[in-house]
Design an enzyme around this catalytic site. Structure first.
Site, PDB file in Angstrom:
ATOM      1  N   SER A  13       0.832  -1.139   0.055  1.00 39.61           N
ATOM      2  CA  SER A  13       0.316  -0.069  -0.457  1.00 39.61           C
ATOM      3  C   SER A  13       0.998   1.266  -0.013  1.00 39.61           C
ATOM      4  O   SER A  13       0.325   2.320  -0.565  1.00 39.61           O
ATOM      5  CB  SER A  13      -0.980  -0.012   1.107  1.00 39.61           C
ATOM      6  OG  SER A  13      -0.231  -0.930   3.030  1.00 39.61           O
ATOM      7  N   HIS A  73       6.727   4.910   2.991  1.00 38.88           N
ATOM      8  CA  HIS A  73       5.783   4.534   3.493  1.00 38.88           C
ATOM      9  C   HIS A  73       6.522   5.203   5.341  1.00 38.88           C
ATOM     10  O   HIS A  73       6.020   3.731   5.864  1.00 38.88           O
ATOM     11  CB  HIS A  73       4.381   3.959   3.629  1.00 38.88           C
ATOM     12  CG  HIS A  73       3.401   3.453   5.001  1.00 38.88           C
ATOM     13  ND1 HIS A  73       2.882   5.259   4.903  1.00 38.88           N
ATOM     14  CD2 HIS A  73       3.169   3.006   5.589  1.00 38.88           C
ATOM     15  CE1 HIS A  73       1.703   5.042   5.831  1.00 38.88           C
ATOM     16  NE2 HIS A  73       2.213   3.981   6.308  1.00 38.88           N
TER      17      HIS A  73
END
Ligand SMILES: NC(=O)C1=CN([C@@H]2O[C@H](COP(=O)(O)OP(=O)(O)OC[C@H]3O[C@@H](n4cnc5c(N)ncnc54)[C@H](O)[C@@H]3O)[C@@H](O)[C@H]2O)C=CC1
Ligand SMILES: CC(=O)C(=O)O
Length: 310
Positions: free
Chosen positions: A140, A172
């Site tokens: 993601s 991330h």
């Protein structure tokens, strides 16, 4: 499309809830080593379905993943207040070795969608352990950071975040890079749009937005223990691109041959996502500072990923 979710905690269940509300899956199977939790989450989500869709939601065993087109991996530990994502690496790598040994024999052709942190390195590890085409092992990545960025810029400009076209690149995590140079509102460069609506993006405003994006998770974890609604919707958004072969441009993480001078590293850049996974990698225009920051982020991720024994 049938979607499997391994890890029925806050993130896995939020993804299941978002998928069920959006009617993106014909069937969802939730699996967790805590079977009672998986059963309870599946039942609770199933009770929302009659209001919104016809998705069949069940808890199950690994064998029940058979036929899934996408399997979301959200198992493992999450950050405690003050802990970084990278500090979870060794513990979640051990969880993934166990989980992949169960998942891969059942669904060798499914697209794997990784949520567990540190998500870029978990994506790299999963790619190496599975031997699956890297374009079908999708982290993601910064999909959530990009949403946070668009939300804060949209609020500053007084427009919908969906009219803000801006991405967060790289890890991330703490070394992520807000790509200001390539950002647009509508089709207008961000600084020009900001000047036209009388809300200039001063250095102070940019610094506040940077802090709001980079440190969002720390602040939310301090306030409520964990983050899950944002990533739940982000995971559902990626499944939508795959299930409907939408070919959407999303900032997601896959193992990539070369980014900002660093080879064989998983991190986020904008990528075209469709039924076969990632179709195309996109490299936005950077200024020198952004390029150097992306190089630092990529180098850090590569060093940590390469140090993990498989
Ligand atoms: N990618 C992103 O943007 C985000 C990622 N996360 C990450 O997602 C992960 C999950 O977070 P939460 O759902 O909040 O944690 P949680 O603790 O609520 O859920 C994790 C679940 O994994 C299960 N689990 C652990 N080991 C397992 C194994 N070997 N097999 C099967 N199930 C196993 C646990 O029983 C638990 O139910 C964390 O690593 C967290 O840092 C969280 C928020 C955003
Ligand atoms: C926890 C986490 O990775 C996030 O909310 O960004």
């Amino acid at each position: 499309m049938k979607v499997g979710i391994v890890g029925a905690g806050m993130v896995g269940s939020s993804a299941g809830y978002a998928l069920a509300l959006m009617g993106l899956a014909s069937e969802i199977v939730l699996i967790d080593r805590n079977e009672a939790l998986a059963i309870a989450q599946a039942e609770d989500i199933a009770h929302a379905v009659p209001f919104m869709s016809s998705t069949v939601v069940n808890a199950g065993q690994y064998r029940d993943l058979e036929g899934a087109g996408v399997v979301i991996l959200a198992a493992g530990v999450s950050q405690k207040p003050g802990e970084t994502r990278l500090e979870l690496l060794e513990r979640n790598a051990a969880v993934f070795r166990a989980v992949l040994a169960e998942v891969l024999p059942v669904v060798p052709d499914a697209i794997l969608l990784i949520a567990s942190n540190p998500v870029d390195i978990m994506t790299q590890i999963t790619t190496r352990l599975s031997g699956i085409d890297p374009r079908r092992v999708i982290g993601s990545g910064t999909i959530l950071d990009t949403a946070r960025f668009r939300s804060l810029v949209g609020r500053h400009l007084g427009i919908s975040p969906q009219s803000v076209h801006a991405y967060v690149l790289g890890e991330h995590g703490d070394s992520e890079v807000l790509a200001w140079t390539s950002a647009r509102a509508g089709s207008v460069p961000l600084s020009s749009f900001a000047a036209q609506v009388g809300s200039p993006l001063t250095a102070d405003v940019r610094a506040q937005i940077d802090d709001g994006v980079r440190n969002a998770a720390y602040k939310i974890i301090n306030g409520k223990g964990s983050t899950y609604y944002g990533i739940g919707a982000g995971l559902a958004r990626i499944v939508k691109a795959i299930a409907r072969d939408q070919r959407d441009v999303l900032s997601v993480s896959i193992s990539t041959p070369e980014v900002a001078g660093v080879s064989d590293v998983a991190l986020s850049i904008p990528r075209v996502v469709g039924a076969e996974g990632v179709l195309t990698d996109l490299f936005p225009d950077f200024d020198d500072e952004e390029y150097a920051a992306l190089n630092r982020s990529a180098s850090l991720l590569k060093e940590r990923a390469d140090a993990i024994p498989l």
